[in-house]
Each structure stands twice: as C-alpha cells, then as structure tokens.
Design a protein around this motif. Sequence first.
Motif, PDB file in Angstrom:
ATOM      1  N   GLY A 160       0.849  -1.183   0.000  1.00 53.87           N
ATOM      2  CA  GLY A 160       0.000   0.000   0.000  1.00 53.87           C
ATOM      3  C   GLY A 160       0.885   1.234   0.000  1.00 53.87           C
ATOM      4  O   GLY A 160       1.892   1.293  -0.704  1.00 53.87           O
ATOM      5  N   SER A 161       0.548   2.216   0.818  1.00 57.13           N
ATOM      6  CA  SER A 161       1.333   3.454   0.894  1.00 57.13           C
ATOM      7  C   SER A 161       2.565   3.219   1.762  1.00 57.13           C
ATOM      8  O   SER A 161       2.454   2.968   2.960  1.00 57.13           O
ATOM      9  CB  SER A 161       0.478   4.581   1.495  1.00 57.13           C
ATOM     10  OG  SER A 161      -0.648   4.836   0.679  1.00 57.13           O
ATOM     11  N   ILE A 162       3.743   3.303   1.141  1.00 56.74           N
ATOM     12  CA  ILE A 162       5.006   3.017   1.821  1.00 56.74           C
ATOM     13  C   ILE A 162       5.886   4.266   1.799  1.00 56.74           C
ATOM     14  O   ILE A 162       5.893   5.030   0.833  1.00 56.74           O
ATOM     15  CB  ILE A 162       5.740   1.838   1.131  1.00 56.74           C
ATOM     16  CG1 ILE A 162       4.822   0.621   1.044  1.00 56.74           C
ATOM     17  CG2 ILE A 162       7.022   1.495   1.897  1.00 56.74           C
ATOM     18  CD1 ILE A 162       4.351   0.058   2.370  1.00 56.74           C
ATOM     19  N   ASN A 163       6.624   4.462   2.860  1.00 54.14           N
ATOM     20  CA  ASN A 163       7.440   5.665   3.037  1.00 54.14           C
ATOM     21  C   ASN A 163       8.691   5.616   2.165  1.00 54.14           C
ATOM     22  O   ASN A 163       9.782   5.293   2.618  1.00 54.14           O
ATOM     23  CB  ASN A 163       7.825   5.814   4.515  1.00 54.14           C
ATOM     24  CG  ASN A 163       8.434   7.172   4.808  1.00 54.14           C
ATOM     25  OD1 ASN A 163       8.256   8.126   4.056  1.00 54.14           O
ATOM     26  ND2 ASN A 163       9.157   7.251   5.898  1.00 54.14           N
ATOM     27  N   THR A 164       8.516   5.936   0.887  1.00 53.62           N
ATOM     28  CA  THR A 164       9.621   5.979  -0.065  1.00 53.62           C
ATOM     29  C   THR A 164       9.693   7.387  -0.669  1.00 53.62           C
ATOM     30  O   THR A 164       8.899   8.264  -0.334  1.00 53.62           O
ATOM     31  CB  THR A 164       9.411   4.954  -1.193  1.00 53.62           C
ATOM     32  OG1 THR A 164       8.221   5.297  -1.917  1.00 53.62           O
ATOM     33  CG2 THR A 164       9.270   3.542  -0.630  1.00 53.62           C
ATOM     34  N   ILE A 223       1.674   5.306   7.461  1.00 55.90           N
ATOM     35  CA  ILE A 223       2.314   4.862   6.231  1.00 55.90           C
ATOM     36  C   ILE A 223       3.263   3.712   6.573  1.00 55.90           C
ATOM     37  O   ILE A 223       3.911   3.714   7.621  1.00 55.90           O
ATOM     38  CB  ILE A 223       3.067   6.030   5.573  1.00 55.90           C
ATOM     39  CG1 ILE A 223       2.058   7.073   5.076  1.00 55.90           C
ATOM     40  CG2 ILE A 223       3.946   5.554   4.424  1.00 55.90           C
ATOM     41  CD1 ILE A 223       2.689   8.334   4.541  1.00 55.90           C
ATOM     42  N   GLY A 224       3.339   2.726   5.697  1.00 59.14           N
ATOM     43  CA  GLY A 224       4.207   1.581   5.933  1.00 59.14           C
ATOM     44  C   GLY A 224       5.673   1.923   5.736  1.00 59.14           C
ATOM     45  O   GLY A 224       6.035   2.929   5.113  1.00 59.14           O
ATOM     46  N   ASP A 225       6.523   1.072   6.293  1.00 59.14           N
ATOM     47  CA  ASP A 225       7.970   1.249   6.179  1.00 59.14           C
ATOM     48  C   ASP A 225       8.530   0.258   5.160  1.00 59.14           C
ATOM     49  O   ASP A 225       8.050  -0.881   5.084  1.00 59.14           O
ATOM     50  CB  ASP A 225       8.626   1.011   7.542  1.00 59.14           C
ATOM     51  CG  ASP A 225      10.091   1.381   7.533  1.00 59.14           C
ATOM     52  OD1 ASP A 225      10.396   2.572   7.741  1.00 59.14           O
ATOM     53  OD2 ASP A 225      10.935   0.485   7.307  1.00 59.14           O
ATOM     54  N   PRO A 226       9.521   0.657   4.367  1.00 58.37           N
ATOM     55  CA  PRO A 226      10.107  -0.279   3.402  1.00 58.37           C
ATOM     56  C   PRO A 226      10.579  -1.585   4.026  1.00 58.37           C
ATOM     57  O   PRO A 226      10.511  -2.647   3.400  1.00 58.37           O
ATOM     58  CB  PRO A 226      11.279   0.517   2.809  1.00 58.37           C
ATOM     59  CG  PRO A 226      10.850   1.939   2.920  1.00 58.37           C
ATOM     60  CD  PRO A 226      10.093   2.014   4.210  1.00 58.37           C
ATOM     61  N   ASP A 227      11.063  -1.529   5.271  1.00 57.19           N
ATOM     62  CA  ASP A 227      11.523  -2.745   5.937  1.00 57.19           C
ATOM     63  C   ASP A 227      10.393  -3.756   6.116  1.00 57.19           C
ATOM     64  O   ASP A 227      10.640  -4.969   6.163  1.00 57.19           O
ATOM     65  CB  ASP A 227      12.125  -2.417   7.299  1.00 57.19           C
ATOM     66  CG  ASP A 227      13.481  -1.720   7.189  1.00 57.19           C
ATOM     67  OD1 ASP A 227      14.081  -1.765   6.094  1.00 57.19           O
ATOM     68  OD2 ASP A 227      13.938  -1.139   8.190  1.00 57.19           O
TER      69      ASP A 227
END
Length: 263
Positions: free
Chosen positions: A195-199, A224-228
């Motif tokens: 979904g929405s990831i912090n990139t 917001i989700g984290d890439p990890d």
Amino acid sequence: MGDRVAIITGGANGIGRACARRLSEDGFRVIIADINAQAGEALAEELGGDKDRARYVQCDVSDRLSVNNLMAETRSAFDRVDVLVNNAGIVAKGDILDLEEADFDRVMGVNLKGFFLVAREVSRQMVDQIEETGERTDDARRRYAIINMSSVNAVMAIPDQLAYCATKGAINQMTKSMALSLAKYGIRVNAIGPGSINTDVLKSVNDNPEALARIMSRTPMGRIGDPDEIAAIASFLASRDSSYMTGTTLYADGGRMAMNYTV
C-alpha cells in the motif's frame, strides 16, 4: 543461505534498498541493479562489497542489452542466481484524457517490459542451474524464488495513475503465468502488493498535510508503511518457509483493501 545469490532490481533506493539489506542480513550475496550508480555503489559497499558479498550493476531494465549485461555481471561475480526481487518501477501522472503517449510507453517499458526481460533471463539461468545439477524439484522449491513487486493499485485504481495501475494489474497476471510455467522445475513465483510506503515517491505527500490526511483516511492502521516491512515479506517469500506458495500476491496495505476505499 550463505551460498545463495539474489538480484534486486531498483535496489539502490526505497523498497529495493530495504530488500537488498534484508536479504544480505539473511545471508544472501546480493546484486543491486539500478540506474543510480552513486546510491547503488554506496549500498554495495555497505553490504560487504569488499568481502565479495555485494555488487552493484548499472542496469536499465527496459533495455534488453542492459539486462543481458546484468546477467553476465551476475554470473561473473557469483556464478549463479537463486532469487530475483523484480522491483524497479516508475510513475507518470496522467489519466485517460491527458496522459502523454511517451509517458505511457516509459512506464510500460520499466514496470512491465522490464519485469518480463529480467524475469525471463533469470528464469533461464535458474532452469540451467537446476538441470545441470539434477536438483530434485522439492529441493529446488526451497532455493529458487522470483518475487515481483506489485501494488494495491493492481486492484484499486487511481484515475491519474492510469499507466502505473495498468502495469501492476498486468504484473499480477504475469506472476500467475510465470508460476504455472516454472512450477515443474521447482521455481516459485509470487508477488508483493504494498500500500502506501514511506519511499521517495511519497515524500511530497508527507510534506502536504491535506494529501497525507487523504492517505490516512483510507488506511485503517493510521500510518504509512515502512520499506523494511515489505522487505520482511520478500525475505519470507525467498525462504524455505514459503516452499508451498506460488502464483499468489501478498498485500501489505495497512487494511486499505479491506476498506475498499480509493478516492
């Protein structure tokens, strides 16, 4: 997993960077394929380039010759490949009324054709390795995996991201077709739908309270989700723990698809 080799496309930044780090921590030797030489080389050095644990290869996945070079460099460095994280991707804003043909072609070239070109060459390499060693199918399933980076937008459309949504929908179908073709060799193919990831793509959103509020309104988990967190799923799909999984897409979206709310 110390003898296993993973290629991560778009591996210099964002989700790809997180996947490269996580697979390196899992014991993989990693090939970081990206067009960003500065970021790619820095990451390779961080992950043990001086100890023959990581290598950066400049690669434009939309270009067949560049992909061929990627495979040649991988064989030269590590002599094999066991896992592919097919992650390189771009976006181009535009709906059906105003999206430029050149922008449509550019997104298709990277997000769809690029996935095909890399997956085709990696699949051929994997099959050659399996046939050369006579590896049992059950054993191969624990070693070989292809992970395609999809999106919730494979299912939930955004009006002004026509090209991106189209490519991600196609990636889900490509994942299923690849899985069916490669199952007999023991090569598993799955996808991840973030979904929405912090990139970097969301940096502008984070600085815009109104845009951030819109994302939060459609994300039940409220963040917001984290890439990890996406890299952790890639780690699972690359491991023997997922040896009975192929042809599926795992969504990590903070509950967004359950809410079924896009705009």
